[in-house]
Design a protein around this motif. Structure first.
Motif, PDB file in Angstrom:
ATOM      1  N   LEU A 109       0.850  -1.198   0.000  1.00  0.00           N
ATOM      2  CA  LEU A 109       0.000   0.000   0.000  1.00  0.00           C
ATOM      3  C   LEU A 109       0.878   1.238   0.000  1.00  0.00           C
ATOM      4  N   THR A 110       1.280   1.667  -1.177  1.00  0.00           N
ATOM      5  CA  THR A 110       2.234   2.768  -1.290  1.00  0.00           C
ATOM      6  C   THR A 110       1.731   3.956  -2.094  1.00  0.00           C
ATOM      7  N   TYR A 615     -18.946  -5.001   6.055  1.00  0.00           N
ATOM      8  CA  TYR A 615     -18.278  -3.718   5.801  1.00  0.00           C
ATOM      9  C   TYR A 615     -16.766  -3.884   5.760  1.00  0.00           C
ATOM     10  N   ILE A 616     -16.224  -4.753   6.610  1.00  0.00           N
ATOM     11  CA  ILE A 616     -14.779  -5.021   6.523  1.00  0.00           C
ATOM     12  C   ILE A 616     -14.457  -5.645   5.172  1.00  0.00           C
ATOM     13  N   LEU A 617     -15.296  -6.586   4.734  1.00  0.00           N
ATOM     14  CA  LEU A 617     -15.101  -7.211   3.422  1.00  0.00           C
ATOM     15  C   LEU A 617     -15.147  -6.170   2.310  1.00  0.00           C
ATOM     16  N   LEU A 618     -16.076  -5.232   2.397  1.00  0.00           N
ATOM     17  CA  LEU A 618     -16.182  -4.178   1.384  1.00  0.00           C
ATOM     18  C   LEU A 618     -14.908  -3.337   1.343  1.00  0.00           C
ATOM     19  N   VAL A 619     -14.366  -3.007   2.514  1.00  0.00           N
ATOM     20  CA  VAL A 619     -13.128  -2.222   2.570  1.00  0.00           C
ATOM     21  C   VAL A 619     -11.983  -3.004   1.921  1.00  0.00           C
ATOM     22  N   LEU A 620     -11.884  -4.277   2.230  1.00  0.00           N
ATOM     23  CA  LEU A 620     -10.826  -5.103   1.648  1.00  0.00           C
ATOM     24  C   LEU A 620     -10.947  -5.167   0.127  1.00  0.00           C
ATOM     25  N   SER A 621     -12.181  -5.338  -0.337  1.00  0.00           N
ATOM     26  CA  SER A 621     -12.412  -5.547  -1.759  1.00  0.00           C
ATOM     27  C   SER A 621     -12.302  -4.272  -2.576  1.00  0.00           C
ATOM     28  N   ASP A 622     -12.989  -3.224  -2.144  1.00  0.00           N
ATOM     29  CA  ASP A 622     -13.162  -2.041  -2.981  1.00  0.00           C
ATOM     30  C   ASP A 622     -12.288  -0.856  -2.593  1.00  0.00           C
ATOM     31  N   MET A 623     -11.660  -0.904  -1.402  1.00  0.00           N
ATOM     32  CA  MET A 623     -10.862   0.239  -0.965  1.00  0.00           C
ATOM     33  C   MET A 623      -9.390  -0.127  -0.814  1.00  0.00           C
ATOM     34  N   ILE A 624      -9.101  -1.205  -0.103  1.00  0.00           N
ATOM     35  CA  ILE A 624      -7.714  -1.680   0.000  1.00  0.00           C
ATOM     36  C   ILE A 624      -7.349  -2.485  -1.241  1.00  0.00           C
ATOM     37  N   ASP A 626      -7.226  -5.812  -1.789  1.00  0.00           N
ATOM     38  CA  ASP A 626      -6.329  -6.941  -1.551  1.00  0.00           C
ATOM     39  C   ASP A 626      -7.091  -8.212  -1.917  1.00  0.00           C
ATOM     40  N   GLU A 627      -6.773  -8.791  -3.043  1.00  0.00           N
ATOM     41  CA  GLU A 627      -7.550  -9.914  -3.584  1.00  0.00           C
ATOM     42  C   GLU A 627      -7.472 -11.149  -2.697  1.00  0.00           C
ATOM     43  N   THR A 628      -6.269 -11.501  -2.220  1.00  0.00           N
ATOM     44  CA  THR A 628      -6.108 -12.725  -1.441  1.00  0.00           C
ATOM     45  C   THR A 628      -6.908 -12.673  -0.146  1.00  0.00           C
ATOM     46  N   THR A 629      -6.745 -11.586   0.591  1.00  0.00           N
ATOM     47  CA  THR A 629      -7.471 -11.445   1.849  1.00  0.00           C
ATOM     48  C   THR A 629      -8.966 -11.360   1.604  1.00  0.00           C
ATOM     49  N   THR A 630      -9.359 -10.655   0.569  1.00  0.00           N
ATOM     50  CA  THR A 630     -10.773 -10.523   0.239  1.00  0.00           C
ATOM     51  C   THR A 630     -11.404 -11.887   0.004  1.00  0.00           C
ATOM     52  N   LYS A 631     -10.753 -12.723  -0.781  1.00  0.00           N
ATOM     53  CA  LYS A 631     -11.312 -14.038  -1.086  1.00  0.00           C
ATOM     54  C   LYS A 631     -11.474 -14.880   0.176  1.00  0.00           C
ATOM     55  N   SER A 632     -10.498 -14.799   1.072  1.00  0.00           N
ATOM     56  CA  SER A 632     -10.560 -15.576   2.311  1.00  0.00           C
ATOM     57  C   SER A 632     -11.734 -15.133   3.177  1.00  0.00           C
ATOM     58  N   VAL A 633     -11.865 -13.814   3.361  1.00  0.00           N
ATOM     59  CA  VAL A 633     -12.956 -13.302   4.188  1.00  0.00           C
ATOM     60  C   VAL A 633     -14.310 -13.550   3.519  1.00  0.00           C
TER      61      VAL A 633
END
Length: 935
Positions: A109-110, A615-624, A626-633
């Motif tokens: 995240l840079t 909502y955490i899933l939404l943040v992972l998917s659409d804001m952060i 992060d595909e790997t973490t998103t798929k797991s959650v």
């Protein structure tokens, strides 16, 4: 006496949720000078009034000679509130964790991000075809394409034919029975809508208000019928089908067990308990009176001066209520006694029901319809009696407004004027006046008697009566909801079915302030009356058969953070540093075990927890992103949600075959009315189900990006069943009532379900109300039901208007009582009172916070920055320093609606405590939201 009742009303009891207490009020005889014509008694206090002896009339048929006083006796029914054992907000220092929690790689995240609100949003799906939409499309006038800049409106009416009044640029509403289509230019609609929202426009001038912002690329606009059926098939078999375990008086509702019966409408008191508590049609309260002197159907109207405020020593005051049980009029009959009357409710519908009081072969039928100007009784085989507890000062016979209809103007001892119209075929019909409390007749032929108040004693009664004459003889018996959408605009109408005939071909309707400000046309407005609703300020009289209203739709509002704060450009933005902090917090919260938090002993808390992780899933998917973490959650959340779609949760749902609905089965064995927050008895369904709807929408949205894309189709019927229970839009769906929860006349939803209450239904959490509509809107998007999505947008637009009129009281609010404006919110809004409290305690963070939870992208649409800032500076800032619980996070997340930078600072502090989070909220989301909408 009323002050004493209010003390009872605010008392708390640990033994039950709601206790109903009847208090008989007998006012002493007051000896007054002979110059005093009468004494009126309101709320236990005597008011001496000397009347002007001059009455201009066609024929004075009765003048009271009450010497020296009139004594009013009656029963006031008070609702005593008590604490619910469960506070809706919970908190903990720590949660059970799991060893294999997914983690975001923070080192990636840079770069700052600007997020497209329509990325991943369904943009090309057509409305799901149903039998209803096919039939509607086959019969409707073709809708103009967007390039034609036209707006298609279909308006249905079923009233007596009459002239069509045409006004350039305004939809003409015919009085004829046929379906009529009209075209109105989009520029005219835009102008009308802009005018209708002018009452809210002052916020735009504030430094905190929304600035013009560039529009992102929206999905194609939906054009078409807003109220076609979602589905007409039986609910999924996973719901056990059985009748609700509840005792309803035998024969109380004609259709019970046969067709859908509403559980959250204004007429619910007519079939619950002893069935004598009032129903509120606005502005009238109406009830079954079983007192010896006044048997029949009581009708009451409260003037502005009748309303009771208190405590008197506080500023602002805490409550406002209308006296209950004072009978302005009673529709009675010579044959009625308290022992021989039977009452039955029939035709329970979205805006109406019919109550019939009978004895022997005779009956008196009253259609009860929201907004009806006339209270109407249809007599058959009875000898009519009109009674009044207040007393007649005079009754004047006027000229017949239409052939076959007689007219009388009655002035009561409280100064309120009523018009009485009698439609009869008996040429010898006449009124007799044996005493100041009675009007009788000897006629037993069928007749229709209508009464309407001209409003408060200082109304221009003469002008009002003249306007009412045009509607005399016609009365509403039911109403239907119709509407069309055209992209960012929508027009809907409440169309009244009428019986009888009038000179104008229309009936008399009373509209609320939020109706008046959004009406397409003011044609038919009646000047003169000053009419008070019981809980929503002034009402306005119209001679019409329909209320036709227009709204703009905020289609830009989708899954991602959205705000009206100045500087928000329509797209969420995050710096690299913000992303890293959000990711660090998310990694910590992702260690929590999702399964143990989401299957609890109430579906309310379970739904909140599911949505927390959504909502955490939404943040992972659409804001952060992060595909790997998103798929797991995503996989974990699917498993947690499957517990409910398989109906194996702690409190499984049932399909109730008695009232027709999907409801909690928690009380089936025990009969415990308080189980699951009263949800088994249809309390708070829209509050509870809104969390499930939003969570489902997020799962479907993310699954389309990172999963197999099949989750929506696999779970569509289950999720749609929750929506059909609360917000079924069509009678074509015979498994659920039409709009159980949302009240299209009041402009918001009602809770309470199958619990009798003297003050009627209530709304304690406006935020969970619009959260339900928001979840429905997003689910409509992911499932490809564009009509549902547009319908959710329209519900939000209507709530935005009504809630800013009645609930979110800015300093310049002129609708609600000035004695309460300083509270900024009313607390609990009952149909008959406003009470600055909650059902679970009187802490100020409870009272304000329950109207904030949950803070989501839609919150800013309803709670604009001007209001939030006023509430924060005048109220919240004074008590927030004493809050050390999950309510603290709610208050600061709400702060982000006007000052997101300060909110972000609170949630980003190093010594942040988990204890400050509600069990249904995450620090991840609060950080992401406040960061994304900051300038």
């Amino acid at each position: 006496m009323l002050q004493f009742l209010l003390l009872l009303n605010l008392a708390l009891s640990a033994s039950a949720r709601v206790i109903h207490k009847k208090v008989t009020v007998v006012n002493d005889v007051v000896v007054t000078p002979s110059t005093t014509r009468y004494v009126t008694v309101t709320g236990g206090q005597s008011e001496h009034v000397t009347l002007d002896q001059t009455i201009e009339s066609v024929e004075t048929v009765f003048v009271a000679h009450t010497v020296p006083t009139t004594v009013i006796t009656g029963t006031l029914i008070s609702t005593v509130q008590s604490i619910i054992t469960a506070n809706p907000v919970t908190q903990t220092d720590s949660y059970p964790t799991t060893a294999d929690a997914p983690q975001i790689n923070i080192n990636t995240l840079t770069e700052p991000k600007t997020l497209d609100p329509f990325e991943g949003v369904v943009t090309d799906a057509e409305p799901i075809p149903t039998e209803a939409t096919v039939a509607s499309s086959a019969s409707a006038t073709p809708t103009a394409t967007p390039t034609q800049s036209s707006f298609s409106v279909s308006i249905r009416s079923s009233s007596t034919p009459g002239p069509v009044e045409s006004t350039p640029g305004v939809v003409s509403i015919p009085d004829g029975p046929s379906t009529t289509s009209a075209l109105i230019s989009s520029s005219v609609v835009a102008s009308s809508v802009a005018s209708s929202v002018a009452s809210s426009a002052s916020a735009a001038a504030s430094s905190s208000a929304a600035a013009p912002k560039p529009k992102p690329n929206p999905p194609p606009a939906y054009n078409g019928d807003l109220f076609a059926a979602i589905d007409t098939s039986a609910p999924p078999g996973v719901f056990k089908q059985e009748p609700l375990n509840i005792q309803i008086p035998n024969g109380a509702v004609k259709e019970l067990g046969q067709s859908p019966v509403h559980t959250n409408k204004f007429y619910f008191n007519m079939f619950l308990g002893d069935r004598t508590m009032p129903v509120y049609t606005q502005p009238y309260s109406v009830w079954w009176s079983k007192t010896d002197k006044f048997p029949g159907i009581g009708v009451s109207y409260s003037q502005a001066k009748d309303k009771v405020y208190g405590p008197q020593k506080t500023n602002p005051m805490e409550y406002m209520l209308n006296p209950v049980g004072i009978m302005s009029f009673v529709f009675s009959a010579k044959e009625f006694t308290t022992d021989n009357m039977e009452m039955q409710l029939s035709d329970p519908d979205t805006f109406s029901a019919t109550t019939t009081v009978s004895t022997g072969d005779g009956s008196m039928e009253l259609p009860l319809v929201q907004g009806m100007g006339f209270v109407t009784a249809k007599y058959n085989g009875l000898t009519p009696l009109l009674l009044t507890q207040v007393g007649f000062d005079s009754v004047v016979k006027g000229n017949s407004p239409v052939q076959g209809t007689l007219k009388y103007v009655a002035k009561l001892f409280n100064g309120v004027t009523w018009t009485i119209y009698v439609t009869t075929s008996d040429p010898d019909f006449k009124f007799l006046f044996p005493d100041p409390h009675t009007i009788k007749t000897h006629s037993t032929k069928p007749c229709v008697i209508q009464m309407a108040t001209t409003g408060d004693a200082d109304s221009d009664a003469g002008s009002a009566v003249s306007g009412f004459d045009k509607a005399a003889g016609s009365y509403p018996v039911s109403a239907s909801l119709n509407g069309q959408a055209n992209g960012g605009s929508a027009q809907y109408s409440i169309d009244y079915k009428t019986e009888g005939s009038s000179a104008s071909g229309s009936t008399l309707l009373f509209a609320l302030s939020h109706h008046k400000s959004s009406m397409v046309s003011q044609s038919g407005a009646v000047s003169g009356p000053k009419i008070q609703s019981t809980n929503k300020g002034p009402m306005y009289a119209y001679v019409a058969n329909s209320l036709t209203l227009a709204e703009t739709l905020e289609t830009d509002l989708q899954f991602l953070p959205w705000s009206q704060v100045s500087g928000f450009a329509g797209k969420a933005t995050l710096t690299a540093a913000q992303q890293k902090l959000i990711a660090e917090v998310a990694n910590s919260e992702l260690k929590q075990d999702i399964g143990s938090q989401t299957n609890l002993d109430t579906n309310y808390f379970s739904g909140k927890a599911l949505d927390k992780f959504a909502y955490i899933l939404l943040v992972l998917s659409d804001m952060i992103e992060d595909e790997t973490t998103t798929k797991s959650v995503l996989d974990q959340l699917k498993k947690a949600f499957a517990v409910f779609t398989k109906n194996t949760q702690v409190s499984p749902f049932i399909y109730d075959t008695l009232f027709k609905g999907v409801t909690s089965g928690a009380a089936q064995a025990s009969g415990d009315s308080g189980a699951d927050f009263g949800s088994p008895y249809y309390n708070d369904h829209h509050f509870h189900y809104g969390y499930f709807l939003h969570a489902a929408a997020v799962i479907g949205h993310v699954d389309a990006k990172y999963g197999d894309g099949q989750w929506v189709n696999e779970n569509k019927d289950w999720v749609n069943s929750l929506i059909r229970d609360t917000a079924n839009p069509s009678k074509d769906d015979s498994y659920f009532p039409v709009y159980r929860s949302f009240d299209w006349f009041s402009g918001h939803s009602w809770a309470k379900g199958l619990f009798p209450a003297a003050d009627g239904k209530d709304e304690e959490s406006t935020s969970e109300d619009y959260n339900h509509a928001y979840g429905m809107k997003l689910w409509g998007n992911v499932v490809g039901d564009k009509a549902m999505e547009a319908r959710g947008d329209l519900m939000l637009a209507v709530m935005k208007r009504s809630m800013n009129d009645y609930f979110y009281m800015k300093d310049d609010n002129k609708i609600q009582p000035e004695q309460l404006i300083g509270n900024k919110i009313p607390g609990i809004t009952f149909e008959n009172k406003l009470d600055y409290t909650t059902y679970f305690g009187t802490n100020p963070e409870y009272i304000h916070g329950i109207h904030m939870i949950p803070v989501t992208p839609v919150s800013s649409l309803l709670r604009d920055p001007t209001f939030v800032q006023e509430e924060w500076e005048q109220n919240v800032s004074k008590f927030i320093g004493d809050v050390n619980s999950g309510w603290l996070g709610i208050l600061h997340s709400n702060q982000a609606l006007y000052d997101p930078k300060s909110a972000y600072e609170f949630f980003s502090q190093d010594n942040f405590q988990t204890l400050w989070l509600d069990g249904g909220a995450s620090r991840t989301w609060y950080l992401a939201y406040s960061a994304a909408v900051s300038a």
